[in-house]
Write an enzyme that holds these catalytic residues in place. Structure first.
Site, PDB file in Angstrom:
ATOM      1  N   LYS A 194      53.151  37.053  43.208  1.00 19.80           N
ATOM      2  CA  LYS A 194      51.937  37.883  43.227  1.00 19.80           C
ATOM      3  C   LYS A 194      50.688  37.089  43.615  1.00 19.80           C
ATOM      4  CE  LYS A 194      54.195  41.472  41.468  1.00 19.80           C
ATOM      5  NZ  LYS A 194      53.906  42.079  40.190  1.00 19.80           N
ATOM      6  N   LYS A 241      45.690  46.204  41.774  1.00 18.83           N
ATOM      7  CA  LYS A 241      46.534  46.834  40.763  1.00 18.83           C
ATOM      8  C   LYS A 241      46.712  48.310  41.122  1.00 18.83           C
ATOM      9  CE  LYS A 241      45.828  46.112  36.468  1.00 18.83           C
ATOM     10  NZ  LYS A 241      47.297  46.149  36.384  1.00 18.83           N
ATOM     11  N   GLU A 276      43.994  51.568  33.262  1.00 15.87           N
ATOM     12  CA  GLU A 276      43.996  50.100  33.166  1.00 15.87           C
ATOM     13  C   GLU A 276      42.565  49.565  33.243  1.00 15.87           C
ATOM     14  OE1 GLU A 276      48.447  49.218  34.966  1.00 15.87           O
ATOM     15  OE2 GLU A 276      46.753  49.207  36.333  1.00 15.87           O
TER      16      GLU A 276
HETATM   17  C1  5RP Z   1      50.370  49.501  37.323  1.00 13.90           C
HETATM   18  C2  5RP Z   1      49.960  48.130  37.699  1.00 13.90           C
HETATM   19  C3  5RP Z   1      50.930  47.040  37.455  1.00 13.90           C
HETATM   20  O1  5RP Z   1      50.341  46.099  36.595  1.00 13.90           O
HETATM   21  C4  5RP Z   1      51.297  46.384  38.749  1.00 13.90           C
HETATM   22  O2  5RP Z   1      51.775  47.376  39.646  1.00 13.90           O
HETATM   23  C5  5RP Z   1      52.378  45.316  38.562  1.00 13.90           C
HETATM   24  O3  5RP Z   1      53.580  45.917  38.230  1.00 13.90           O
HETATM   25  P1  5RP Z   1      54.897  45.110  37.944  1.00 13.90           P
HETATM   26  O4  5RP Z   1      54.671  44.315  36.693  1.00 13.90           O
HETATM   27  O5  5RP Z   1      55.954  46.180  37.788  1.00 13.90           O
HETATM   28  O6  5RP Z   1      55.180  44.226  39.124  1.00 13.90           O
HETATM   29  O7  5RP Z   1      48.884  47.884  38.175  1.00 13.90           O
HETATM   30  O8  5RP Z   1      49.419  50.460  37.699  1.00 13.90           O
END
Ligand code: 5RP
Length: 225
Positions: free
Chosen positions: A127, A100, A109
């Site tokens: 993902k 993340k 987070e």
């Molecule tokens: C932010 C994060 C997001 O959860 C991760 O980058 C996924 O992002 P997205 O939903 O835009 O694909 O860790 O710090």
């Protein structure tokens, strides 16, 4: 196609809001950051007013969206436990370990995840990976330590690049570390956490997901880890 991916993110955001709808009215929740979390926040705004008693937010950006959706935002210090934290990920492996931090919110987070009884990861199927590390690993650092931290990554075969023009909400720079193959996420997270100047590494192994909602063209699937 970008449009299709966004539609999948919207579906999984809706599915997560349905999980929140099953919580007792007035429950507190944790809310993540990113384009998938944005869809979740929008869907939360469509729940009956007051159903979400309050949210602990993982970023200034999500806080603004929560306010716009009519949801009360609480400071983390006001809360001892959250029944549920919902957030996206850049990669998720078959055991719920995640990378993340592409949205630069990894430190907050992880703090919100630490308050939560359940972490539900919301993501489109792109993902999902067998082994973490194809996505560059974000690491929030104290600027003074960044060169030495980059050398430590180089010794592990990683190539750390400063994320240009970006500071986190905590006003720290970020490194994105390319070419790491993360076979043991928990061990690597523990190791990097020992390095002076590391604020937060974007490996979420100790704070892995308990469940994932994964959106694919044939629908949203729930995985419990
Ligand atoms: C932010 C994060 C997001 O959860 C991760 O980058 C996924 O992002 P997205 O939903 O835009 O694909 O860790 O710090």
């Amino acid at each position: 196609m970008a449009h299709d991916t966004d539609a999948l993110k919207a579906q999984v955001g809706e599915a997560a809001a349905r999980m929140v709808a099953e919580l007792p009215s007035g429950s507190l929740i944790g809310v993540g950051t990113g384009s998938t979390a944005n869809h979740f926040i929008a869907a939360l705004g469509r729940l009956p007013r007051g159903h979400v008693g309050g949210a602990v937010s993982s970023s200034e950006a999500s806080t603004a969206r929560l306010h716009a959706a009519g949801i009360r935002v609480l400071e983390a210090a006001q809360v001892e436990r959250l029944p549920l934290y919902v957030d996206g990920a850049d990669e998720i492996d078959p055991r719920g370990h995640m990378i993340k931090g592409a949205g630069a919110a990894l430190t907050r987070e992880k703090i919100v995840a630490d308050l939560a009884e359940r972490f539900v990861c919301i993501a489109d199927a792109s993902k999902q990976v067998a082994v973490l590390g194809r996505f560059p690993l974000p690491v929030e650092v104290i600027a003074m330590g960044s060169a030495q931290i980059a050398r430590r990554f180089a010794a592990l075969g990683g190539r750390a690049v400063v994320r240009a023009g970006v500071l986190t909400d905590n006003v720290h720079p970020l490194l994105d570390v390319h070419d790491l193959r993360i076979d043991d996420p928990l061990a690597l997270e523990s190791e990097i956490n020992q390095w002076p100047g590391v604020v937060t590494v974007g490996i979420f192994a100790r704070h892995r997901a308990h469940s994932a909602l994964i959106a694919a063209p044939d629908g949203v699937r729930r995985i419990d880890f």
